[in-house]
Design a protein around this motif. Structure first.
Motif, mmCIF file in Angstrom:
data_model
loop_
_atom_site.group_PDB
_atom_site.id
_atom_site.type_symbol
_atom_site.label_atom_id
_atom_site.label_comp_id
_atom_site.label_asym_id
_atom_site.label_seq_id
_atom_site.Cartn_x
_atom_site.Cartn_y
_atom_site.Cartn_z
ATOM 1 N N ALA A 1 -3.173 12.341 -1.523
ATOM 2 C CA ALA A 1 -3.808 12.116 -0.201
ATOM 3 C C ALA A 1 -2.794 11.284 0.764
ATOM 4 O O ALA A 1 -2.660 11.631 1.917
ATOM 5 C CB ALA A 1 -5.017 10.904 -0.704
ATOM 6 N N ALA A 2 -1.645 10.533 -0.012
ATOM 7 C CA ALA A 2 -0.939 10.050 1.135
ATOM 8 C C ALA A 2 0.164 11.030 1.380
ATOM 9 O O ALA A 2 0.567 10.853 2.677
ATOM 10 C CB ALA A 2 -0.048 8.708 -0.030
ATOM 11 N N HIS A 3 0.606 11.837 0.555
ATOM 12 C CA HIS A 3 1.483 13.081 0.931
ATOM 13 C C HIS A 3 0.795 13.844 2.158
ATOM 14 O O HIS A 3 1.441 14.039 3.177
ATOM 15 C CB HIS A 3 1.889 13.921 -0.384
ATOM 16 N N ASP A 4 -0.544 14.263 1.829
ATOM 17 C CA ASP A 4 -1.110 15.125 2.820
ATOM 18 C C ASP A 4 -1.206 14.385 4.361
ATOM 19 O O ASP A 4 -1.105 14.848 5.461
ATOM 20 C CB ASP A 4 -2.501 15.513 2.610
ATOM 21 N N THR A 5 -1.595 12.889 4.288
ATOM 22 C CA THR A 5 -1.523 12.110 5.443
ATOM 23 C C THR A 5 -0.111 12.304 6.149
ATOM 24 O O THR A 5 -0.149 12.337 7.240
ATOM 25 C CB THR A 5 -2.079 10.748 5.056
ATOM 26 N N ARG A 6 0.704 12.026 5.263
ATOM 27 C CA ARG A 6 2.191 12.154 6.076
ATOM 28 C C ARG A 6 2.522 13.103 6.678
ATOM 29 O O ARG A 6 2.995 13.366 7.956
ATOM 30 C CB ARG A 6 3.491 11.702 4.848
ATOM 31 N N HIS A 7 2.047 14.350 6.097
ATOM 32 C CA HIS A 7 2.438 15.751 6.878
ATOM 33 C C HIS A 7 1.381 16.189 8.140
ATOM 34 O O HIS A 7 1.918 16.470 8.969
ATOM 35 C CB HIS A 7 2.050 16.980 5.626
ATOM 36 N N SER A 8 0.094 15.524 7.832
ATOM 37 C CA SER A 8 -0.711 15.724 9.143
ATOM 38 C C SER A 8 -0.193 14.814 10.246
ATOM 39 O O SER A 8 -0.398 15.146 11.378
ATOM 40 C CB SER A 8 -2.242 15.289 8.553
ATOM 41 N N ALA A 9 0.583 13.689 9.993
ATOM 42 C CA ALA A 9 1.038 12.918 11.233
ATOM 43 C C ALA A 9 2.602 13.530 11.550
ATOM 44 O O ALA A 9 3.123 12.735 12.378
ATOM 45 C CB ALA A 9 1.100 11.362 10.449
ATOM 46 N N PHE B 1 4.897 13.389 9.995
ATOM 47 C CA PHE B 1 6.170 12.345 9.175
ATOM 48 C C PHE B 1 6.966 13.266 7.906
ATOM 49 O O PHE B 1 6.175 13.518 7.160
ATOM 50 C CB PHE B 1 5.452 11.297 8.765
ATOM 51 N N PRO B 2 8.325 13.442 8.190
ATOM 52 C CA PRO B 2 9.011 14.126 6.943
ATOM 53 C C PRO B 2 8.857 13.198 5.904
ATOM 54 O O PRO B 2 9.086 12.086 5.787
ATOM 55 C CB PRO B 2 10.266 14.464 7.498
ATOM 56 N N CYS B 3 8.513 13.603 4.804
ATOM 57 C CA CYS B 3 8.583 13.014 3.493
ATOM 58 C C CYS B 3 9.339 13.669 2.387
ATOM 59 O O CYS B 3 9.593 13.175 1.189
ATOM 60 C CB CYS B 3 6.995 12.955 3.071
ATOM 61 N N HIS B 4 9.958 14.816 2.709
ATOM 62 C CA HIS B 4 10.872 15.245 1.517
ATOM 63 C C HIS B 4 11.759 16.410 2.170
ATOM 64 O O HIS B 4 11.876 16.570 3.415
ATOM 65 C CB HIS B 4 10.155 15.950 0.455
ATOM 66 N N LEU C 1 0.735 -1.109 -0.088
ATOM 67 C CA LEU C 1 0.052 -0.003 -0.092
ATOM 68 C C LEU C 1 0.777 1.410 0.012
ATOM 69 O O LEU C 1 0.386 2.027 -0.782
ATOM 70 C CB LEU C 1 -0.930 0.001 1.277
ATOM 71 N N VAL C 2 1.951 1.340 0.760
ATOM 72 C CA VAL C 2 2.900 2.368 0.958
ATOM 73 C C VAL C 2 3.539 2.536 -0.514
ATOM 74 O O VAL C 2 3.572 3.648 -1.078
ATOM 75 C CB VAL C 2 3.937 2.222 1.934
ATOM 76 N N TYR C 3 3.808 1.387 -1.151
ATOM 77 C CA TYR C 3 4.365 1.530 -2.600
ATOM 78 C C TYR C 3 3.615 2.053 -3.560
ATOM 79 O O TYR C 3 4.006 3.012 -4.190
ATOM 80 C CB TYR C 3 5.058 0.286 -2.776
ATOM 81 N N PHE C 4 2.303 1.582 -3.561
ATOM 82 C CA PHE C 4 1.323 1.832 -4.436
ATOM 83 C C PHE C 4 1.085 3.632 -4.216
ATOM 84 O O PHE C 4 0.876 4.039 -5.487
ATOM 85 C CB PHE C 4 0.048 1.241 -4.387
ATOM 86 N N ALA C 5 1.061 3.938 -3.031
ATOM 87 C CA ALA C 5 0.249 5.374 -2.734
ATOM 88 C C ALA C 5 1.801 6.153 -3.101
ATOM 89 O O ALA C 5 1.482 7.424 -3.702
ATOM 90 C CB ALA C 5 0.070 5.552 -1.338
ATOM 91 N N GLY C 6 2.979 5.715 -2.696
ATOM 92 C CA GLY C 6 4.021 6.732 -3.005
ATOM 93 C C GLY C 6 4.437 6.728 -4.458
ATOM 94 O O GLY C 6 4.978 8.008 -4.930
ATOM 95 N N PHE C 7 4.481 5.801 -5.309
ATOM 96 C CA PHE C 7 4.886 5.948 -6.582
ATOM 97 C C PHE C 7 3.626 5.842 -7.654
ATOM 98 O O PHE C 7 3.761 5.579 -8.656
ATOM 99 C CB PHE C 7 5.742 4.802 -7.025
#
Length: 61
Positions: free
Chosen positions: A48-56, A58-61, A33-39
């Motif tokens: 949606a995955a990007h916004d969820t990481r920010h709301s938690a 969690f640094p993503c970039h 699921l993470v691979y699917f959402a990330g790529f």
């Protein structure tokens, strides 16, 4: 009628190998699921995955 209180204990009847197999399976599904959402090339899924990481927080970039 008895006024005794019955207590129920949660005893797992699964063996260690069964629990390990379930944990590995859940981990693989999670990674997929993470691979699917990330790529994903579907912009809505990726955003949606990007916004969820920010709301938690969690640094993503």
């Amino acid at each position: 009628m008895s006024s005794r209180t019955l207590s129920h204990s949660a005893v797992s009847s699964q063996t260690l190998s069964q629990r390990l197999a379930l944990a590995i399976g859940a981990g693989l599904i999670g990674l997929a699921l993470v691979y699917f959402a990330g790529f994903s090339h579907i912009e809505a899924v990726h955003n949606a995955a990007h916004d969820t990481r920010h709301s938690a927080a969690f640094p993503c970039h």
